[in-house]
Design a protein around this motif. Structure first.
Motif, PDB file in Angstrom:
ATOM      1  N   ASN A  16       0.886  -1.174  -0.064  1.00  0.00           N
ATOM      2  CA  ASN A  16       0.115  -0.027  -0.022  1.00  0.00           C
ATOM      3  C   ASN A  16       0.726   1.280   0.109  1.00  0.00           C
ATOM      4  O   ASN A  16       0.619   2.120  -0.437  1.00  0.00           O
ATOM      5  CB  ASN A  16      -0.927   0.117   1.183  1.00  0.00           C
ATOM      6  N   LEU A  17       1.982   1.068   0.683  1.00  0.00           N
ATOM      7  CA  LEU A  17       3.082   2.339   0.667  1.00  0.00           C
ATOM      8  C   LEU A  17       3.309   2.486  -0.769  1.00  0.00           C
ATOM      9  O   LEU A  17       3.506   3.814  -1.315  1.00  0.00           O
ATOM     10  CB  LEU A  17       4.185   2.141   1.541  1.00  0.00           C
ATOM     11  N   GLN A  18       3.732   1.461  -1.545  1.00  0.00           N
ATOM     12  CA  GLN A  18       4.300   1.539  -2.703  1.00  0.00           C
ATOM     13  C   GLN A  18       3.058   1.866  -3.644  1.00  0.00           C
ATOM     14  O   GLN A  18       3.565   2.821  -4.725  1.00  0.00           O
ATOM     15  CB  GLN A  18       4.824   0.117  -3.275  1.00  0.00           C
ATOM     16  N   ALA A  19       1.905   1.779  -3.502  1.00  0.00           N
ATOM     17  CA  ALA A  19       0.675   2.365  -4.258  1.00  0.00           C
ATOM     18  C   ALA A  19       0.826   3.741  -4.106  1.00  0.00           C
ATOM     19  O   ALA A  19       0.525   4.441  -4.985  1.00  0.00           O
ATOM     20  CB  ALA A  19      -0.491   1.704  -3.813  1.00  0.00           C
ATOM     21  N   ILE A  20       0.898   4.127  -2.946  1.00  0.00           N
ATOM     22  CA  ILE A  20       1.062   5.833  -2.654  1.00  0.00           C
ATOM     23  C   ILE A  20       2.281   6.343  -3.362  1.00  0.00           C
ATOM     24  O   ILE A  20       2.145   7.336  -4.194  1.00  0.00           O
ATOM     25  CB  ILE A  20       0.918   6.110  -1.156  1.00  0.00           C
ATOM     26  N   ASP A  55       3.635   5.275  -6.007  1.00  0.00           N
ATOM     27  CA  ASP A  55       3.660   5.430  -7.500  1.00  0.00           C
ATOM     28  C   ASP A  55       2.835   6.241  -7.963  1.00  0.00           C
ATOM     29  O   ASP A  55       2.799   6.949  -8.785  1.00  0.00           O
ATOM     30  CB  ASP A  55       3.238   3.922  -7.933  1.00  0.00           C
ATOM     31  N   ALA A  56       1.439   6.424  -6.969  1.00  0.00           N
ATOM     32  CA  ALA A  56       0.519   7.389  -7.257  1.00  0.00           C
ATOM     33  C   ALA A  56       0.834   8.603  -7.313  1.00  0.00           C
ATOM     34  O   ALA A  56       0.520   9.711  -8.230  1.00  0.00           O
ATOM     35  CB  ALA A  56      -0.772   7.178  -6.614  1.00  0.00           C
ATOM     36  N   GLU A 112      -7.448  -2.185  -2.712  1.00  0.00           N
ATOM     37  CA  GLU A 112      -6.727  -1.400  -1.664  1.00  0.00           C
ATOM     38  C   GLU A 112      -5.848  -0.400  -2.503  1.00  0.00           C
ATOM     39  O   GLU A 112      -5.745   0.787  -2.131  1.00  0.00           O
ATOM     40  CB  GLU A 112      -5.782  -2.383  -1.140  1.00  0.00           C
ATOM     41  N   TRP A 113      -5.038  -0.909  -3.512  1.00  0.00           N
ATOM     42  CA  TRP A 113      -4.066   0.028  -4.038  1.00  0.00           C
ATOM     43  C   TRP A 113      -4.669   0.915  -5.105  1.00  0.00           C
ATOM     44  O   TRP A 113      -3.815   1.853  -5.521  1.00  0.00           O
ATOM     45  CB  TRP A 113      -3.005  -0.838  -5.011  1.00  0.00           C
ATOM     46  N   VAL A 114      -6.129   1.153  -5.324  1.00  0.00           N
ATOM     47  CA  VAL A 114      -7.005   1.969  -6.068  1.00  0.00           C
ATOM     48  C   VAL A 114      -7.153   2.941  -5.167  1.00  0.00           C
ATOM     49  O   VAL A 114      -7.345   4.201  -5.105  1.00  0.00           O
ATOM     50  CB  VAL A 114      -7.792   1.196  -6.729  1.00  0.00           C
TER      51      VAL A 114
END
Ligand code: GRF
Length: 208
Positions: A14-18, A20-21, A181-183
């Motif tokens: 989830n940190l990685q998703a943030i 990347d976003a 989650e990652w969205v």
């Protein structure tokens, strides 16, 4: 610029998703000031290092009691200057003193459609085991503000995910992470950073 402190405990997807976003512009006007892990072996710390984000481990094992650990956590959060605390796969129960200090400024991602499959003992893989044991056909994830309860704060965003025949807890967890989650975690942060989220009578209103 909204300053974030991201709290982690494990893999850090989830940190990685943030990260990347922020990189690709889905999140704007946000800066991750610090990543805090209660687990020194969390791969999330490696992700922070790779992204050049200051990170530290604040482990309860390093303090004589729970109170001292909580005080250290609060001190690190305050020193970071964070406007928003993001629990991204964080297994630490946030104490009342921190919840009060950051009222409606702490968000959490939970891997189910709250109020289903949440509360004490419903975390990580256990959530998906319960989903499969109950035989529900739809699950998903929820981003909510943290209050003094467990997974009881105002709901910000939710996203549904189909449960498929033959799913194992691991397969389902992965699908919920990827499709939900990652969205919704990055989207929730972007909405808050854009001033589009308001809490009224314990309910979240998205300002158009
Ligand atoms: C995720 O399923 C999240 O919902 C839960 O912990 C799991 C791992 O998250 N809270 P991450 O990969 O450490 O972000």
């Amino acid at each position: 610029m909204l300053k974030l402190a991201v709290m982690v405990s494990g893999g850090g997807t989830n940190l990685q998703a943030i990260i990347d976003a922020i990189e690709d512009g889905r999140i704007q006007n946000v800066c991750i000031e610090t990543v805090i892990s209660n687990n020194k072996n969390a791969f999330a710390l490696k992700r922070a290092e790779k992204a050049g984000i200051p990170a530290k481990c604040i482990s309860p094992k390093d303090y004589e009691d729970r109170d001292a650990f909580h005080d250290a956590l609060l001190r690190v959060l305050e020193e970071s200057g964070a406007d928003l605390v993001v629990l991204a796969g964080c297994m630490v129960v946030i104490p009342e003193k921190i919840v009060r200090r950051y009222e409606n400024r702490i968000i959490n991602i939970h891997p189910s459609l709250i109020p289903s499959f949440c509360g004490k003992d419903q975390y990580g893989l256990k959530v998906h085991e319960s989903v499969l044991a109950r035989g529900v056909k739809v699950t998903g994830a929820t981003v909510h503000f943290v209050d003094s309860g467990t997974d009881t704060g105002p709901i910000i965003l939710q996203k549904a995910v189909e449960v498929r025949q033959g799913d194992t807890p691991e397969l389902l967890q992965r699908r919920v992470m990827e499709e939900a989650e990652w969205v919704i975690m990055p989207r929730a942060i972007h909405l808050i950073a854009s001033g589009k989220i308001q809490v009224t009578d314990g309910k979240v209103i998205e300002i158009q």
